[in-house]
Design a protein around this motif. Structure first.
Motif, PDB file in Angstrom:
ATOM      1  N   LEU A   3       0.834  -1.196   0.000  1.00 48.09           N
ATOM      2  CA  LEU A   3       0.000   0.000   0.000  1.00 48.09           C
ATOM      3  C   LEU A   3       0.870   1.247   0.000  1.00 48.09           C
ATOM      4  CD1 LEU A   3      -2.473  -0.710   2.949  1.00 48.09           C
ATOM      5  CD2 LEU A   3      -2.695  -1.431   0.583  1.00 48.09           C
ATOM      6  N   HIS A  62      -1.605  -0.849  -4.297  1.00 46.43           N
ATOM      7  CA  HIS A  62      -2.798  -0.085  -3.929  1.00 46.43           C
ATOM      8  C   HIS A  62      -2.379   1.315  -3.470  1.00 46.43           C
ATOM      9  CE1 HIS A  62      -4.106  -4.243  -3.437  1.00 46.43           C
ATOM     10  NE2 HIS A  62      -5.363  -3.826  -3.466  1.00 46.43           N
ATOM     11  N   PHE A  98      -8.304  -1.220   6.239  1.00 53.91           N
ATOM     12  CA  PHE A  98      -7.930  -1.953   5.032  1.00 53.91           C
ATOM     13  C   PHE A  98      -7.725  -3.432   5.357  1.00 53.91           C
ATOM     14  CE2 PHE A  98      -5.099  -3.715   1.882  1.00 53.91           C
ATOM     15  CZ  PHE A  98      -5.621  -3.232   0.695  1.00 53.91           C
TER      16      PHE A  98
END
Length: 119
Positions: A3, A62, A98
């Motif tokens: 991420l 992401h 998340f």
């Protein structure tokens, strides 16, 4: 999975391209294995396309941000990076959401030309 969270003072930054840094989080088997804050190469001298290319080269999968312009979204998606915008709150809370599958995005908080984005 890796991420990149647009970060400003421990919170999700409103504007992806002009945030001071990114919290990079490596996740394996649903657990954080590494986390660090890196400087945004476009923070002081923002150039279109620079930040998406930088994150692609960092193997990011992401990107999470409060807001992002349409060109950045397009560049990230073209590189196979999933984009989640409309996110607010503390970075630590966003990471937890998340991981638990409860993080929800929304409309971009940064709309260029409409006065909503504070650069």
């Amino acid at each position: 999975m890796r991420l990149a969270i647009a970060t400003e003072n421990g919170y999700v930054a409103q504007h992806f391209g002009r945030c001071p840094g990114f919290t990079i989080v490596d996740i394996e088997d649903g657990k954080i294995i590494n986390k660090n804050l890196i400087e945004n190469p476009g923070y002081k001298a923002h150039q279109p396309g620079q930040v998406p290319m930088f994150l692609r080269n960092q193997s990011v999968t992401h990107v999470i941000a409060g807001g992002m312009g349409p060109n950045a979204v397009m560049n990230l998606q073209a590189a196979g990076i999933k984009v989640i915008v409309g996110v607010t709150g503390k970075v630590e809370d966003v990471i937890a959401q998340f991981l638990s599958g409860t993080l929800s995005g929304g409309e971009s908080l940064c709309e260029h030309g409409h006065g909503n984005c504070k650069h």
